[in-house]
Write an enzyme that holds these catalytic residues in place. Structure first.
Site, PDB file in Angstrom:
ATOM      1  N   LYS A 127      58.239  -7.367   3.594  1.00 40.06           N
ATOM      2  CA  LYS A 127      57.054  -6.590   3.961  1.00 40.06           C
ATOM      3  C   LYS A 127      55.821  -7.492   3.960  1.00 40.06           C
ATOM      4  O   LYS A 127      55.884  -8.643   3.543  1.00 40.06           O
ATOM      5  CB  LYS A 127      56.872  -5.433   2.984  1.00 40.06           C
ATOM      6  CG  LYS A 127      57.951  -4.361   3.141  1.00 40.06           C
ATOM      7  CD  LYS A 127      57.511  -3.109   2.445  1.00 40.06           C
ATOM      8  CE  LYS A 127      58.564  -2.026   2.511  1.00 40.06           C
ATOM      9  NZ  LYS A 127      58.229  -0.917   1.615  1.00 40.06           N
TER      10      LYS A 127
ATOM     11  N   HIS B 100      49.861  -8.353   1.676  1.00 44.95           N
ATOM     12  CA  HIS B 100      48.528  -7.932   2.099  1.00 44.95           C
ATOM     13  C   HIS B 100      47.457  -8.456   1.144  1.00 44.95           C
ATOM     14  O   HIS B 100      47.766  -9.098   0.132  1.00 44.95           O
ATOM     15  CB  HIS B 100      48.454  -6.412   2.285  1.00 44.95           C
ATOM     16  CG  HIS B 100      48.934  -5.645   1.100  1.00 44.95           C
ATOM     17  ND1 HIS B 100      48.244  -5.616  -0.082  1.00 44.95           N
ATOM     18  CD2 HIS B 100      50.041  -4.874   0.907  1.00 44.95           C
ATOM     19  CE1 HIS B 100      48.888  -4.859  -0.950  1.00 44.95           C
ATOM     20  NE2 HIS B 100      49.988  -4.401  -0.374  1.00 44.95           N
TER      21      HIS B 100
ATOM     22  N   HIS C 287      47.828  -8.041  -2.522  1.00 47.52           N
ATOM     23  CA  HIS C 287      48.686  -9.006  -3.218  1.00 47.52           C
ATOM     24  C   HIS C 287      47.927 -10.310  -3.478  1.00 47.52           C
ATOM     25  O   HIS C 287      48.096 -10.929  -4.521  1.00 47.52           O
ATOM     26  CB  HIS C 287      49.937  -9.300  -2.390  1.00 47.52           C
ATOM     27  CG  HIS C 287      50.871  -8.123  -2.261  1.00 47.52           C
ATOM     28  ND1 HIS C 287      51.268  -7.605  -1.054  1.00 47.52           N
ATOM     29  CD2 HIS C 287      51.463  -7.346  -3.191  1.00 47.52           C
ATOM     30  CE1 HIS C 287      52.077  -6.587  -1.248  1.00 47.52           C
ATOM     31  NE2 HIS C 287      52.207  -6.390  -2.545  1.00 47.52           N
TER      32      HIS C 287
HETATM   33  N1  ARG Z   1      55.591  -4.582  -5.308  1.00 47.02           N
HETATM   34  C1  ARG Z   1      54.572  -3.625  -5.563  1.00 47.02           C
HETATM   35  C2  ARG Z   1      53.692  -3.430  -4.331  1.00 47.02           C
HETATM   36  O1  ARG Z   1      53.615  -4.282  -3.508  1.00 47.02           O
HETATM   37  C3  ARG Z   1      53.673  -4.021  -6.697  1.00 47.02           C
HETATM   38  C4  ARG Z   1      54.367  -4.097  -8.028  1.00 47.02           C
HETATM   39  C5  ARG Z   1      53.423  -3.893  -9.162  1.00 47.02           C
HETATM   40  N2  ARG Z   1      54.044  -3.999 -10.437  1.00 47.02           N
HETATM   41  C6  ARG Z   1      54.811  -3.078 -10.994  1.00 47.02           C
HETATM   42  N3  ARG Z   1      55.363  -3.368 -12.154  1.00 47.02           N
HETATM   43  N4  ARG Z   1      54.983  -1.900 -10.479  1.00 47.02           N
HETATM   44  O2  ARG Z   1      53.044  -2.415  -4.217  1.00 47.02           O
END
Ligand code: ARG
Length: 601
Positions: free
Chosen positions: A132, A135, A138
């Protein structure tokens, strides 16, 4: 330092003064005292506003009672404070000696931190999703998380940097099918992030078709059943993506101690569901999903869904399992998650469920959230890959450098451009409160004047070249009598505040205190550069060195002492930079750095 200066005059043991004395912020308009004692913080019942006049009175009375001595040269009352001015020569001597003694640990060794226990923290940040978009959220998580980790390490804490990848879920069913249709093993090896994203976009278009949907479901089911072939393809997606991430994060100066991910918690989330059931916390809805009631009155006015109707886990179930596992494995004092604020609800629910499950350590978990950034575009359009942002930073800065006449000949313009550009990006992001949203602007971030990362880099380069020209051997002879110009005093006073600023950022985890400190420091350094010139040619230097030892200067001021102010500024700039992002700052690059301001070469 403050306690040492003032404990005698106040007739109080130094440890009682730590929290109530602060350095007075430097003001452009007027001369300020060096320290202030807040009356409110030393009198117990000080919370109510109606006591304010009383506080002023108390401050006045106290100021009248106290007597100056060899250390404190002036005592006055301010609104609710008693202000102290330290003997100027002693101030200069003590600050400079401290900076030289502590070097890059200046500020960190302050008494302010003496009562803060050393802790172990797990900090999870960046956490992108395979196949994905990477963005801007991140990107922000990456730089903010890295800042928090750097700051904690600088303050002597133990830190585990963790990346929790989105590497599980139905998207891998689609991706698997997509790869069988449009995938290319060679491209997967050479540019996995881009290739997987393209495949994912293609298969998503095809996913309307019922047959594709069914195939995707089958693929994901096989993955969950650990079918060897399916799992091996998924593992390649993951491994190649991580390899590429490691390479790109390196350009940002970021590394991780652990690459975790949602995939690790597929089995463990089943255990979590069992635990919830055993504790009587899991309720089944008519639709067959599993929920946990989070309301106070137990009327389901607030709840969290933790199980799909087919019994499989959700994002939050995997996070529950991951949190428990992290705590078991690392036995840490704090656990921090860094994401944008759209996930605040998720983390609130996560912490609430952990609490209901009886995990008291949840009190030590924290979600550090940040606002949304609008308008970041690269030449390729909206941000999809981290690498695009980094390339954009580099090419824009290269362009700026090419159009600036004063840019020096440099060894590796690409690398310098990237570092200066990254500083610009980071400083723009860190200037405000993390929770605020902001509109991104390349032009604003990249301005060479004003409060930007480019200006900080410029100051840094200038100080660095000064340091190189003057070497370290002069540092033993400090003629502090020559450091009495208002601009020199301002720098010294600002250096006094350094530990407080670090302390504040370490408490609320906001980089903006450090950033604004640095910007002020750079402005003060620029002013000192103008009014307190340091001679730079070798024969002249020899002469003024000689005169400095005699306590007199040939050119009005004492260059050795002035150089010292610059060194001091430089040391604290360096250690602060290290907190922000060490690799974004060309600390070892000498003066061969982009000098974007007109007239400076
Ligand atoms: N991968 C998730 C996203 O892009 C963020 C993860 C954040 N951390 C967690 N422990 N939920 O939205």
């Amino acid at each position: 330092m403050r306690c040492g200066f003032l404990s005698k005059v106040l007739d109080l043991p130094p440890e009682n003064l730590i929290k109530s004395i602060s350095a007075v912020p430097v003001s452009k308009k007027r001369r300020v005292a060096d320290f202030q004692l807040s009356i409110a913080s030393v009198t117990e019942d000080s919370s109510s506003d109606c006591l304010a006049p009383d506080l002023n009175l108390q401050a006045q009375k106290l100021a009248e009672r106290l007597k100056c001595d060899a250390v404190v040269s002036e005592i006055s009352a301010g609104p609710g404070t008693v202000n102290f001015t330290i003997n100027r020569e002693l101030l200069a001597k003590t600050v400079l000696q401290q900076v030289l003694k502590d070097g890059s640990e200046y500020g960190v060794k302050s008494e302010l931190f003496s009562t803060v226990p050393k802790q172990k923290a797990v900090i999870e940040f960046s956490s992108p999703n395979i196949a994905k978009k990477f963005h801007i959220g991140h990107l922000r998580s990456t730089i903010v998380g890295n800042f928090i980790a750097n700051l904690k390490v600088a303050l002597g804490h133990e830190v585990i940097r963790m990346n929790y990848l989105g590497d599980w879920g139905m998207q891998f069913g689609l991706l698997g099918v997509g790869f069988q249709l449009f995938g290319n093993k060679e491209k997967l090896k050479t540019s996995p992030l881009q290739h997987l994203f393209e495949v994912y976009v293609q298969i998503n278009k095809a996913a309307e078709d019922e047959n594709t949907k069914k195939l995707a479901k089958d693929f994901f089911r096989k993955l969950e059943e650990h079918d060897e072939q399916t799992l091996s393809l998924w593992k390649q997606f993951r491994d190649f993506s991580i390899d590429e991430y490691i390479r790109i994060y390196k350009r940002l100066g970021v590394h991780f101690d652990e690459y975790s991910g949602e995939s690790f918690y597929q089995e463990k989330s089943k255990e979590v569901l069992k635990m919830l059931e055993n504790k009587g916390l899991l309720q089944k809805t008519i639709k067959g999903t599993g929920i946990v009631d989070l309301s106070e009155k137990k009327d389901l006015s607030s709840f969290s869904t933790v199980m799909r109707s087919d019994g499989t886990s959700l994002y939050i179930t995997r996070d529950l399992a991951a949190a428990i596992d992290r705590m078991n494995k690392h036995n840490c004092d704090t656990m921090i998650y860094v994401t944008d604020k759209s996930q605040s609800n998720h983390f609130q629910h996560l912490f609430q469920i952990l609490k209901l499950m009886g995990y008291d350590w949840v009190e030590r978990c924290q979600h550090v959230s940040f606002g949304l950034v609008q308008g970041m575009k690269t030449r390729r359009g909206e941000v999809i890959f981290l690498e695009d942002v980094l390339n954009e930073v580099r090419s824009r800065m290269l362009q700026n450098m090419a159009s600036t006449k004063t840019t020096k000949e440099i060894e590796d313009p690409m690398e310098t451009a990237e570092k200066v550009g990254l500083a610009a990006l980071i400083i723009q992001d860190f200037r405000g409160l993390l929770s605020s949203d902001y509109q991104f602007s390349w032009d604003r971030a990249f301005q060479s004047r004003g409060d930007t990362g480019v200006f900080l880099q410029y100051t840094h380069a200038r100080l660095h070249s000064l340091e190189q020209m003057h070497g370290n051997e002069q540092l033993t002879d400090i003629n502090v009598a020559c450091l009495q110009e208002p601009d020199a005093i301002s720098v010294l006073q600002h250096l006094l505040r350094y530990d407080e600023v670090l302390y504040r950022s370490s408490q609320d985890l906001q980089p903006k205190h450090i950033v604004s400190y640095l910007l002020t420091l750079s402005h003060l350094a620029a002013m000192a550069h103008k009014t307190l010139p340091v001679k730079d040619s070798a024969p002249e230097l020899a002469q003024v060195r000689h005169s400095a030892v005699r306590g007199r200067s040939l050119c009005g001021a004492d260059p050795v002492a002035e150089a010292l102010v610059c060194y001091s500024v430089h040391f604290s700039v360096l250690s602060l930079y290290a907190c922000l992002n060490p690799s974004a700052f060309p600390v070892d690059r000498g003066s061969a750095v982009f000098l974007p301001l007109a007239g400076c070469s």
